[in-house]
Scaffold this motif. Structure first.
Motif, PDB file in Angstrom:
ATOM      1  N   ALA A 137      -4.116   1.955 -10.377  1.00  0.00           N
ATOM      2  CA  ALA A 137      -4.410   3.376 -10.171  1.00  0.00           C
ATOM      3  C   ALA A 137      -3.179   4.176 -10.587  1.00  0.00           C
ATOM      4  CB  ALA A 137      -4.749   3.644  -8.709  1.00  0.00           C
ATOM      5  N   TRP A 138      -3.386   5.418 -10.924  1.00  0.00           N
ATOM      6  CA  TRP A 138      -2.279   6.297 -11.313  1.00  0.00           C
ATOM      7  C   TRP A 138      -1.993   7.222 -10.143  1.00  0.00           C
ATOM      8  CZ3 TRP A 138      -5.410   7.385 -16.319  1.00  0.00           C
ATOM      9  CH2 TRP A 138      -5.285   6.294 -17.171  1.00  0.00           C
ATOM     10  N   HIS A 139      -1.340   6.700  -9.097  1.00  0.00           N
ATOM     11  CA  HIS A 139      -1.198   7.441  -7.845  1.00  0.00           C
ATOM     12  C   HIS A 139       0.231   7.705  -7.413  1.00  0.00           C
ATOM     13  CE1 HIS A 139      -0.485   3.816  -5.200  1.00  0.00           C
ATOM     14  NE2 HIS A 139      -0.936   3.248  -6.302  1.00  0.00           N
ATOM     15  N   THR A 140       1.225   7.143  -8.079  1.00  0.00           N
ATOM     16  CA  THR A 140       2.606   7.349  -7.628  1.00  0.00           C
ATOM     17  C   THR A 140       3.526   7.958  -8.681  1.00  0.00           C
ATOM     18  OG1 THR A 140       3.372   5.151  -8.309  1.00  0.00           O
ATOM     19  CG2 THR A 140       2.465   5.351  -6.065  1.00  0.00           C
ATOM     20  N   ALA A 141       3.049   8.123  -9.898  1.00  0.00           N
ATOM     21  CA  ALA A 141       3.895   8.579 -11.016  1.00  0.00           C
ATOM     22  C   ALA A 141       5.080   7.628 -11.218  1.00  0.00           C
ATOM     23  CB  ALA A 141       4.376  10.017 -10.812  1.00  0.00           C
ATOM     24  N   VAL A 151       0.840  -1.195   0.000  1.00  0.00           N
ATOM     25  CA  VAL A 151       0.000   0.000   0.000  1.00  0.00           C
ATOM     26  C   VAL A 151       0.877   1.248   0.000  1.00  0.00           C
ATOM     27  CG1 VAL A 151      -1.810  -1.234   1.251  1.00  0.00           C
ATOM     28  CG2 VAL A 151      -0.176   0.171   2.527  1.00  0.00           C
ATOM     29  N   VAL A 152       0.320   2.335  -0.535  1.00  0.00           N
ATOM     30  CA  VAL A 152       0.975   3.638  -0.496  1.00  0.00           C
ATOM     31  C   VAL A 152       0.017   4.611   0.174  1.00  0.00           C
ATOM     32  CG1 VAL A 152       1.935   5.555  -1.835  1.00  0.00           C
ATOM     33  CG2 VAL A 152       2.293   3.192  -2.605  1.00  0.00           C
ATOM     34  N   ILE A 153       0.523   5.312   1.180  1.00  0.00           N
ATOM     35  CA  ILE A 153      -0.277   6.298   1.899  1.00  0.00           C
ATOM     36  C   ILE A 153       0.075   7.689   1.381  1.00  0.00           C
ATOM     37  CG2 ILE A 153      -0.816   7.276   4.153  1.00  0.00           C
ATOM     38  CD1 ILE A 153      -0.187   4.478   5.324  1.00  0.00           C
ATOM     39  N   HIS A 154      -0.979   8.414   1.009  1.00  0.00           N
ATOM     40  CA  HIS A 154      -0.866   9.762   0.464  1.00  0.00           C
ATOM     41  C   HIS A 154      -1.550  10.768   1.387  1.00  0.00           C
ATOM     42  CE1 HIS A 154       0.168   8.261  -3.632  1.00  0.00           C
ATOM     43  NE2 HIS A 154      -0.651   7.276  -3.338  1.00  0.00           N
ATOM     44  N   ASN A 155      -1.192  12.031   1.276  1.00  0.00           N
ATOM     45  CA  ASN A 155      -1.952  13.156   1.824  1.00  0.00           C
ATOM     46  C   ASN A 155      -2.385  13.962   0.615  1.00  0.00           C
ATOM     47  OD1 ASN A 155       0.120  13.897   4.757  1.00  0.00           O
ATOM     48  ND2 ASN A 155      -1.204  12.181   4.348  1.00  0.00           N
ATOM     49  N   HIS A 207       4.361   7.926  -0.679  1.00  0.00           N
ATOM     50  CA  HIS A 207       4.378   8.396  -2.065  1.00  0.00           C
ATOM     51  C   HIS A 207       5.762   8.894  -2.459  1.00  0.00           C
ATOM     52  CE1 HIS A 207       2.395  11.241  -5.250  1.00  0.00           C
ATOM     53  NE2 HIS A 207       3.255  10.412  -5.798  1.00  0.00           N
ATOM     54  N   LEU A 208       6.423   9.625  -1.583  1.00  0.00           N
ATOM     55  CA  LEU A 208       7.735  10.202  -1.923  1.00  0.00           C
ATOM     56  C   LEU A 208       8.820   9.157  -2.144  1.00  0.00           C
ATOM     57  CD1 LEU A 208       9.540  10.048   0.868  1.00  0.00           C
ATOM     58  CD2 LEU A 208       8.274  12.119   1.405  1.00  0.00           C
ATOM     59  N   GLU A 209       8.551   7.910  -1.814  1.00  0.00           N
ATOM     60  CA  GLU A 209       9.512   6.844  -2.123  1.00  0.00           C
ATOM     61  C   GLU A 209       9.474   6.467  -3.606  1.00  0.00           C
ATOM     62  OE1 GLU A 209      10.247   3.788   1.195  1.00  0.00           O
ATOM     63  OE2 GLU A 209       8.083   4.234   1.290  1.00  0.00           O
ATOM     64  N   PHE A 210       8.408   6.845  -4.302  1.00  0.00           N
ATOM     65  CA  PHE A 210       8.249   6.487  -5.711  1.00  0.00           C
ATOM     66  C   PHE A 210       8.515   7.642  -6.661  1.00  0.00           C
ATOM     67  CE2 PHE A 210       5.715   3.279  -3.533  1.00  0.00           C
ATOM     68  CZ  PHE A 210       6.168   2.128  -4.157  1.00  0.00           C
ATOM     69  N   SER A 211       8.319   8.872  -6.201  1.00  0.00           N
ATOM     70  CA  SER A 211       8.483  10.022  -7.088  1.00  0.00           C
ATOM     71  C   SER A 211       8.841  11.265  -6.275  1.00  0.00           C
ATOM     72  CB  SER A 211       7.218  10.252  -7.910  1.00  0.00           C
ATOM     73  OG  SER A 211       6.100  10.447  -7.086  1.00  0.00           O
ATOM     74  N   ASP A 212       9.262  12.284  -6.985  1.00  0.00           N
ATOM     75  CA  ASP A 212       9.692  13.535  -6.357  1.00  0.00           C
ATOM     76  C   ASP A 212       8.469  14.340  -5.927  1.00  0.00           C
ATOM     77  OD1 ASP A 212      11.305  15.599  -5.477  1.00  0.00           O
ATOM     78  OD2 ASP A 212      11.471  16.509  -7.467  1.00  0.00           O
ATOM     79  N   ARG A 267      13.342  17.022   1.047  1.00  0.00           N
ATOM     80  CA  ARG A 267      13.086  15.575   1.097  1.00  0.00           C
ATOM     81  C   ARG A 267      13.619  15.009   2.407  1.00  0.00           C
ATOM     82  NH1 ARG A 267      11.806  11.160  -1.762  1.00  0.00           N
ATOM     83  NH2 ARG A 267      12.906   9.239  -1.258  1.00  0.00           N
ATOM     84  N   PRO A 268      12.796  14.203   3.076  1.00  0.00           N
ATOM     85  CA  PRO A 268      13.259  13.637   4.350  1.00  0.00           C
ATOM     86  C   PRO A 268      14.388  12.628   4.167  1.00  0.00           C
ATOM     87  CG  PRO A 268      10.983  12.989   3.873  1.00  0.00           C
ATOM     88  CD  PRO A 268      11.439  13.845   2.755  1.00  0.00           C
TER      89      PRO A 268
END
Length: 177
Positions: free
Chosen positions: A72-76, A22-26, A130-135, A156-157
């Motif tokens: 889904a198109w959620h991580t680029a 799973v990917v958690i987004h805000n 999400h930031l693990e997959f794209s900028d 970036r953390p």
């Protein structure tokens, strides 16, 4: 808590690769689940290309926009899009901290149920940001609340901040499994 599986009016491709997590987004908006449904339900493909997750969740409603077997198109990112389910924690720009935390909790409940359905164990490989997959700064609000990392100021953390965030998410998801 209401829940709807009133999918978008567009046929996303079915996943061909195994589900990895799973990917958690805000969501970086002020919209709640009902409002996101109104925006996305009958949107043109061009809107979906900008990004669409499987779920949109606030403290009052869970809207499932896309069937879990669909991409889904959620991580680029091709792997993120096809092999991970996407969950938007809503109202990241409009809710109080208390309200946003409730939105997160509803998201964790939904994730726990889905992970159980797919026999996935919450860990740093199956629960991703999400930031693990794209900028991106996503999940900006969660990072600020739980790690005191402000992506707009701090950038970036570092990996240890990412792991701290993921560990918090994993702990909360495990509470519902």
């Amino acid at each position: 808590m209401t829940s709807e599986n009133d999918y978008i009016n567009y046929n996303m491709d079915l996943r061909r690769e195994p589900l990895l997590g799973v990917v958690i987004h805000n969501d970086a908006s002020e919209l709640n689940a009902y409002e996101w449904r109104e925006v996305l339900k009958n949107a043109p493909e061009e809107r979906y290309i900008q990004g669409i997750a499987h779920y949109y969740i606030d403290r009052n409603q869970v809207w499932q926009a896309i069937d879990r077997d669909s991409i889904a198109w959620h991580t680029a990112n091709p792997v993120g899009n096809e092999q991970y389910l996407g969950y938007e924690v809503l109202e990241s720009l409009s809710s109080s901290d208390e309200e946003f935390l409730l939105n997160e909790e509803e998201t964790f409940k939904t994730i726990a149920s889905d992970m159980a359905d797919f026999n996935l164990v919450p860990n740093r490989d199956t629960v991703r940001l999400h930031l693990e997959f794209s900028d991106t700064e996503c999940p900006h609000r969660s990072l600020e609340l739980h790690t005191n990392w402000k992506t707009t100021v701090d950038g970036r953390p570092d990996e240890w901040i990412i792991n701290e965030m993921k560990d918090y998410f994993i702990e909360r998801i495990n509470q519902y499994m």
